[in-house]
Design an enzyme around this catalytic site. Structure first.
Site, PDB file in Angstrom:
ATOM      1  N   ARG A  83       0.822  -1.214   0.000  1.00 19.42           N
ATOM      2  CA  ARG A  83       0.000   0.000   0.000  1.00 19.42           C
ATOM      3  C   ARG A  83       0.857   1.265   0.000  1.00 19.42           C
ATOM      4  O   ARG A  83       0.541   2.244   0.679  1.00 19.42           O
ATOM      5  CB  ARG A  83      -0.951  -0.003   1.191  1.00 19.42           C
ATOM      6  CG  ARG A  83      -2.047  -1.055   1.093  1.00 19.42           C
ATOM      7  CD  ARG A  83      -3.030  -0.936   2.243  1.00 19.42           C
ATOM      8  NE  ARG A  83      -4.000  -2.006   2.240  1.00 19.42           N
ATOM      9  CZ  ARG A  83      -5.166  -1.971   1.595  1.00 19.42           C
ATOM     10  NH1 ARG A  83      -5.497  -0.906   0.894  1.00 19.42           N
ATOM     11  NH2 ARG A  83      -5.989  -2.994   1.651  1.00 19.42           N
ATOM     12  N   SER A 166       7.775  -6.913   3.174  1.00 21.22           N
ATOM     13  CA  SER A 166       6.574  -7.544   2.639  1.00 21.22           C
ATOM     14  C   SER A 166       6.669  -7.634   1.114  1.00 21.22           C
ATOM     15  O   SER A 166       7.560  -8.298   0.593  1.00 21.22           O
ATOM     16  CB  SER A 166       5.345  -6.771   3.116  1.00 21.22           C
ATOM     17  OG  SER A 166       4.154  -7.517   2.946  1.00 21.22           O
ATOM     18  N   ASP A 194       8.214 -17.289  -2.254  1.00 21.05           N
ATOM     19  CA  ASP A 194       7.917 -18.227  -3.342  1.00 21.05           C
ATOM     20  C   ASP A 194       6.584 -17.866  -4.003  1.00 21.05           C
ATOM     21  O   ASP A 194       5.662 -18.680  -4.057  1.00 21.05           O
ATOM     22  CB  ASP A 194       7.912 -19.669  -2.835  1.00 21.05           C
ATOM     23  CG  ASP A 194       6.899 -19.912  -1.727  1.00 21.05           C
ATOM     24  OD1 ASP A 194       6.290 -18.928  -1.245  1.00 21.05           O
ATOM     25  OD2 ASP A 194       6.702 -21.090  -1.348  1.00 21.05           O
ATOM     26  N   GLU A 270       2.282 -12.711   9.341  1.00 19.30           N
ATOM     27  CA  GLU A 270       3.694 -13.040   9.545  1.00 19.30           C
ATOM     28  C   GLU A 270       3.890 -14.554   9.612  1.00 19.30           C
ATOM     29  O   GLU A 270       4.822 -15.106   9.010  1.00 19.30           O
ATOM     30  CB  GLU A 270       4.218 -12.371  10.813  1.00 19.30           C
ATOM     31  CG  GLU A 270       5.729 -12.405  10.953  1.00 19.30           C
ATOM     32  CD  GLU A 270       6.439 -11.433  10.022  1.00 19.30           C
ATOM     33  OE1 GLU A 270       7.681 -11.330  10.115  1.00 19.30           O
ATOM     34  OE2 GLU A 270       5.766 -10.775   9.200  1.00 19.30           O
ATOM     35  N   ARG A 274       6.112 -17.103   6.867  1.00 14.50           N
ATOM     36  CA  ARG A 274       7.341 -17.635   7.458  1.00 14.50           C
ATOM     37  C   ARG A 274       7.818 -18.904   6.757  1.00 14.50           C
ATOM     38  O   ARG A 274       9.026 -19.085   6.531  1.00 14.50           O
ATOM     39  CB  ARG A 274       7.139 -17.895   8.951  1.00 14.50           C
ATOM     40  CG  ARG A 274       8.423 -18.322   9.693  1.00 14.50           C
ATOM     41  CD  ARG A 274       8.131 -18.499  11.172  1.00 14.50           C
ATOM     42  NE  ARG A 274       9.255 -19.029  11.923  1.00 14.50           N
ATOM     43  CZ  ARG A 274      10.127 -18.303  12.609  1.00 14.50           C
ATOM     44  NH1 ARG A 274      10.025 -16.980  12.604  1.00 14.50           N
ATOM     45  NH2 ARG A 274      11.099 -18.874  13.300  1.00 14.50           N
ATOM     46  N   SER A 275       6.901 -19.791   6.417  1.00 12.23           N
ATOM     47  CA  SER A 275       7.319 -21.064   5.821  1.00 12.23           C
ATOM     48  C   SER A 275       8.081 -20.848   4.520  1.00 12.23           C
ATOM     49  O   SER A 275       9.035 -21.582   4.221  1.00 12.23           O
ATOM     50  CB  SER A 275       6.110 -21.971   5.590  1.00 12.23           C
ATOM     51  OG  SER A 275       5.198 -21.393   4.665  1.00 12.23           O
ATOM     52  N   HIS A 302       3.797  -8.896  11.542  1.00 11.48           N
ATOM     53  CA  HIS A 302       3.899  -8.206  10.258  1.00 11.48           C
ATOM     54  C   HIS A 302       3.633  -6.717  10.473  1.00 11.48           C
ATOM     55  O   HIS A 302       2.568  -6.198  10.120  1.00 11.48           O
ATOM     56  CB  HIS A 302       2.883  -8.803   9.288  1.00 11.48           C
ATOM     57  CG  HIS A 302       3.287  -8.726   7.848  1.00 11.48           C
ATOM     58  ND1 HIS A 302       4.226  -9.567   7.286  1.00 11.48           N
ATOM     59  CD2 HIS A 302       2.884  -7.917   6.835  1.00 11.48           C
ATOM     60  CE1 HIS A 302       4.366  -9.287   6.001  1.00 11.48           C
ATOM     61  NE2 HIS A 302       3.566  -8.276   5.702  1.00 11.48           N
ATOM     62  N   SER A 303       4.613  -6.036  11.035  1.00 13.71           N
ATOM     63  CA  SER A 303       4.405  -4.631  11.387  1.00 13.71           C
ATOM     64  C   SER A 303       5.727  -3.879  11.398  1.00 13.71           C
ATOM     65  O   SER A 303       6.811  -4.457  11.501  1.00 13.71           O
ATOM     66  CB  SER A 303       3.691  -4.504  12.734  1.00 13.71           C
ATOM     67  OG  SER A 303       4.323  -5.261  13.723  1.00 13.71           O
TER      68      SER A 303
END
Length: 325
Positions: A83, A166, A194, A270, A274-275, A302-303
């Protein structure tokens, strides 16, 4: 348990995760460009410039926030989230990045704009809720902008770093993979590494639709198009290893700590990405990579609080790797 039962259960888990992500993800992506945190915006007195850099490929001037590290200094390109706004770069809105890197010997470059762009050269015009425009961000970042900065601000056009959060974490990796002379360092913070795999294209399409009304097919075509793998960091590990690119890869696990970010959306997203980061590490090591910092702590959401902490933590590594002085 039979092999068939195991497969059914495994597919069931994948379906549940994918369904949850499809429902929740569009509402989460705003976290990558959310409200400003304490200490945001550069303080008065810092030598921050607001440049208008011509982009022939995009047919307009692009706003760039800039702080010089001195003549012939290497550059650190700080790339924004999904964004991204048209007024200021999220790194300036949400962190005192200019303050942290003042007199570091590194020039700080913050391109402004590029919502949902993945900093890529799109196949088609980027048409969203606000209308259509040309997205040729890779061309701008790897040709037009470095040439302009070299000619007008005495910034080295090579030996730079790209750092992204991100959405832009994967972009930073791809820029380094395909432009190794310019970007010898890539930092990825909480990125999906990925994007071409599984439900990645569909989920990215949902997120882009929510963040501006854009279409993933306008960017890289259908999921079967080679552009998806071309822009997939895990698929481009051989290039990163061959280039000996210095990497800094971070992802939390969705558990908040004292930095904050204690809300369900930030925690979910988040944990969700992660994977892909762990798989990237395994693939990188298997390919013989040996020039990376992997930071996967048992916390972090996720911040911006966590991304800012990582940018601060990598300062010495950036200075050493880029030869700042």
């Amino acid at each position: 348990m039979t092999d068939v039962s195991r497969k059914i259960r495994a597919w069931g888990r994948r379906l549940m995760i994918g369904t949850a992500a499809a429902v929740v993800l569009p509402g989460l992506v705003g976290l990558a460009g959310g409200a400003a945190t304490a200490g945001a915006f550069s303080r008065p007195g810092l030598p921050v410039e607001y440049l208008q850099v011509p982009s022939p490929s995009m047919g307009r001037d692009i706003k760039v926030q800039f702080q010089s590290g001195g003549n012939n200094s290497p550059a650190v390109y700080l790339l924004d989230g999904l964004r991204a706004q048209d007024d200021y770069n999220g790194w300036d809105i949400n962190t005192p990045a200019f303050e942290w890197y003042y007199q570091s010997g590194l020039s700080i470059v913050m391109p402004v704009g590029g919502q949902s762009s993945f900093y890529s050269d799109w196949y088609s015009p980027a048409c969203g809720k606000a209308g259509c425009q040309t997205y040729k961000w890779e061309t701008f970042l790897t040709s037009e902008l470095p040439q302009w900065l070299s000619a007008n601000r005495a910034v080295k056009p090579t030996g730079s770093a790209a750092i992204g959060l991100s959405m832009a974490g994967s972009s930073a990796m791809i820029l380094a993979a395909y432009h190794p002379q310019q970007f010898i360092y890539a930092g990825s913070l909480s990125a999906l590494l990925d994007p071409s795999q599984g439900m990645g294209p569909s989920l990215i399409g949902l997120a882009m639709g929510d963040a501006g009304g854009y279409k993933a097919a306008d960017m890289w075509g259908p999921s079967s198009d080679p552009a998806w793998e071309r822009n997939d960091p895990t698929q481009q590990i051989p290039k990163l290893v061959a280039n000996n690119t210095r990497l800094w890869v971070y992802c939390g696990n969705g558990t908040p700590n004292e930095l904050g970010g204690a809300n369900i959306p930030a925690e979910f997203l988040e944990n969700f990405v992660r994977s892909s980061n762990l798989k990237f590490q395994d693939a990188y090591n298997a390919a013989g990579g040996h020039n990376a910092v992997f930071n996967f702590p048992p916390n972090g959401t996720h911040s911006w609080e966590y991304w800012g902490a990582q940018l601060n933590a990598m300062k010495g590594d950036l200075q050493s790797s880029l030869g700042a002085g």
